[in-house]
Design an enzyme around this catalytic site. Structure first.
Site, PDB file in Angstrom:
ATOM      1  N   ASP A   1      -3.754   2.811  -5.252  1.00  0.00           N
ATOM      2  CA  ASP A   1      -2.027   2.376  -4.429  1.00  0.00           C
ATOM      3  C   ASP A   1      -2.188   0.861  -3.606  1.00  0.00           C
ATOM      4  OD1 ASP A   1      -4.096   3.121  -2.372  1.00  0.00           O
ATOM      5  OD2 ASP A   1      -2.613   4.146  -1.703  1.00  0.00           O
ATOM      6  N   GLU A   2      -2.874   0.228  -4.016  1.00  0.00           N
ATOM      7  CA  GLU A   2      -2.304  -0.988  -3.604  1.00  0.00           C
ATOM      8  C   GLU A   2      -3.125  -2.096  -4.308  1.00  0.00           C
ATOM      9  OE1 GLU A   2      -5.983  -1.974  -0.300  1.00  0.00           O
ATOM     10  OE2 GLU A   2      -6.227  -0.405  -0.596  1.00  0.00           O
TER      11      GLU A   2
ATOM     12  N   ASP B   1       0.766  -1.166   0.218  1.00  0.00           N
ATOM     13  CA  ASP B   1      -0.112  -0.117   0.024  1.00  0.00           C
ATOM     14  C   ASP B   1       0.676   1.274   0.126  1.00  0.00           C
ATOM     15  OD1 ASP B   1      -3.201   0.858   0.898  1.00  0.00           O
ATOM     16  OD2 ASP B   1      -1.861   2.678   1.753  1.00  0.00           O
TER      17      ASP B   1
HETATM   18  N1  DCP Z   1      -8.841   8.881  -0.868  1.00  0.00           N
HETATM   19  C1  DCP Z   1      -9.877   9.814  -1.018  1.00  0.00           C
HETATM   20  N2  DCP Z   1     -11.024   9.269  -0.112  1.00  0.00           N
HETATM   21  C2  DCP Z   1     -11.013   8.880   1.055  1.00  0.00           C
HETATM   22  C3  DCP Z   1      -9.509   7.362   0.848  1.00  0.00           C
HETATM   23  C4  DCP Z   1      -9.089   7.716   0.513  1.00  0.00           C
HETATM   24  O1  DCP Z   1      -9.698  10.059  -2.219  1.00  0.00           O
HETATM   25  N3  DCP Z   1     -11.809   9.034   1.975  1.00  0.00           N
HETATM   26  C5  DCP Z   1      -8.011   8.433  -1.828  1.00  0.00           C
HETATM   27  C6  DCP Z   1      -6.794   9.765  -1.336  1.00  0.00           C
HETATM   28  C7  DCP Z   1      -5.878   8.227  -0.716  1.00  0.00           C
HETATM   29  C8  DCP Z   1      -5.744   7.480  -2.056  1.00  0.00           C
HETATM   30  O2  DCP Z   1      -7.104   6.860  -1.967  1.00  0.00           O
HETATM   31  O3  DCP Z   1      -4.003   8.833  -0.594  1.00  0.00           O
HETATM   32  C9  DCP Z   1      -5.059   6.232  -1.030  1.00  0.00           C
HETATM   33  O4  DCP Z   1      -6.088   5.770   0.500  1.00  0.00           O
HETATM   34  P1  DCP Z   1      -5.678   5.042   1.739  1.00  0.00           P
HETATM   35  O5  DCP Z   1      -6.887   4.000   2.171  1.00  0.00           O
HETATM   36  O6  DCP Z   1      -4.475   4.200   1.304  1.00  0.00           O
HETATM   37  O7  DCP Z   1      -4.838   6.151   2.292  1.00  0.00           O
HETATM   38  P2  DCP Z   1      -3.811   7.205   2.042  1.00  0.00           P
HETATM   39  O8  DCP Z   1      -2.583   6.139   1.297  1.00  0.00           O
HETATM   40  O9  DCP Z   1      -3.803   8.332   1.169  1.00  0.00           O
HETATM   41  O10 DCP Z   1      -3.044   6.899   3.430  1.00  0.00           O
HETATM   42  P3  DCP Z   1      -1.957   5.474   4.470  1.00  0.00           P
HETATM   43  O11 DCP Z   1      -0.714   6.365   5.059  1.00  0.00           O
HETATM   44  O12 DCP Z   1      -2.851   5.992   5.699  1.00  0.00           O
HETATM   45  O13 DCP Z   1      -1.593   4.678   3.542  1.00  0.00           O
HETATM   46 CA    CA Z   2      -2.419   3.499   1.177  1.00  0.00          CA
HETATM   47 CA    CA Z   3      -4.640   1.990  -0.151  1.00  0.00          CA
END
Ligand code: DCP
Ligand code: CA
Ligand code: CA
Length: 338
Positions: free
Chosen positions: A109-110, A9
């Site tokens: 992203d995963e 991720d």
């Molecule tokens: N995303 C979004 N709205 C949300 C959750 C996520 O638009 N409610 C988008 C933005 C994030 C991407 O999806 O960058 C990936 O979500 P993740 O849950 O993997 O969160 P992040 O990558 O931002 O943070 P982490 O470091 O916790 O993985």
């Molecule tokens: Ca992420």
């Molecule tokens: Ca993710």
């Protein structure tokens, strides 16, 4: 041979891409925003970097609230640019695909990956490969990620979230029960707020409690099908395979009502052009969808999110319309304001 499965991720993905493209922002709180356009502040936070998270900024939060939390702090509020993140994502997935036995992209992203064959089922080789994947993604894209390695998808996914950002967590077969046991049940993917509530009402709060719950109890609480999955997941015997389904995209549209409304017909009417536009894009790119989500921002700026994964992929407009309508119809989402 031991099955060895990984989950990768990317860390604070959209915000990390913005950081890479504007290195001067690295020490600044960055908030990636989906602006809805009604006022300068309406819309939701897509994600934020860890600096912004220190101030309590979270994904899904109204932008106005994020601004309050960062009041007096120099911060960057950047509009979401999905195409840009998708380009990074596609390149990362391509790299990963060439380094593993099977890759299953599970989000922008995963991804899950199976590395049983190329590691001979050995955890040392798996650890070395995971470090190599992290190094390569960083070398090629400057992106950090977190990886979990384990005997199945459930453990791998929980492990990738265990140490974040830039983490690597390896859980060997024999360590899986003690790793899982103390964790809360909602760490298992597929266990959302509804299932959590049902299980907690039955006195089950940890994965350990879930693992030792009698089958009949579980079936009474959540039904036969989910009970079987939860039993396997919590006992680390889940055998769901890693399957390459090709690429993954996320298409979205946001609308703002001219005025606050409780009127479902009016809300559905306002949603229709956005749904049609979304569907046109889907068809023009020859895509199918399997998962539908709706986010509503209420008058008090709280947000409500609903998601549903269909049995099989489709590109059917009536299905899209029906699913979104059903979500909007649920009482708590019926107060859409913008
Ligand atoms: N995303 C979004 N709205 C949300 C959750 C996520 O638009 N409610 C988008 C933005 C994030 C991407 O999806 O960058 C990936 O979500 P993740 O849950 O993997 O969160 P992040 O990558 O931002 O943070 P982490 O470091 O916790 O993985
Ligand atoms: Ca992420
Ligand atoms: Ca993710």
């Amino acid at each position: 041979m031991n099955r060895i499965v990984g989950h990768l991720d990317l860390d604070y993905f959209y915000a990390q891409v913005e950081e890479i493209e504007a290195p001067a922002l690295k020490e600044t709180p960055i908030v990636v925003c989906v602006f809805s356009g009604r006022t300068e502040e309406s819309g939701v936070v897509s994600t934020s970097n860890y600096k912004a998270r220190e101030y309590g900024v979270r994904s899904g939060m109204p932008i106005a609230l994020a601004k309050r939390r960062l009041n007096g702090i120099e911060a960057a509020f950047i509009p979401m640019n999905h195409g840009k993140y998708e380009a990074y994502s596609n390149r990362v997935m391509e790299t990963l695909r060439s380094q593993v036995d099977v890759l299953e992209q599970a989000g922008i992203d995963e991804a899950f990956f199976d590395i049983t064959k190329r590691t001979g089922g050995g955890y040392e080789a798996a650890t070395a490969l995971a470090l190599e994947l992290k190094a390569r993604v960083f070398r090629e894209e400057k992106l950090t990620c977190s990886i979990g390695i384990g005997p199945n998808k459930v453990v791998a996914k929980i492990a990738s979230d265990f140490k974040k950002p830039n983490g690597l967590t390896v859980v060997r077969d024999e360590e899986a029960p003690s790793f899982l046991s103390p964790l809360p049940i909602d760490k298992i993917y597929g266990v959302g707020p509804k299932t959590t509530k049902l299980l907690e009402e039955g006195g089950i709060k940890t994965i350990g409690a879930l693992a030792s719950a009698p089958t009949e109890n579980l079936e009474d609480l959540v039904g036969k099908r989910l009970a079987a999955y939860l039993h396997d997941a919590s006992n680390s015997t889940d055998d769901e395979q890693v399957v390459d389904r090709g690429g993954f995209s996320q298409l979205s549209r946001i609308i703002t009502l001219k005025q606050d409304s409780h009127d479902l017909d009016q809300i559905a009417g306002a949603l229709a052009p956005a749904l049609k536009d979304l569907h046109e894009r889907l068809v023009s790119e020859n895509l199918f969808f399997r998962s539908v989500s709706a986010i509503g921002i209420l008058k008090d700026l709280s947000t409500r999110t609903r998601s549903k994964t269909l049995e099989s992929p489709t590109n059917d407009y009536p299905v899209l319309e029906k699913e979104v309508k059903e979500m909007a119809n649920q009482r708590s989402l019926a107060e859409f304001t913008g």
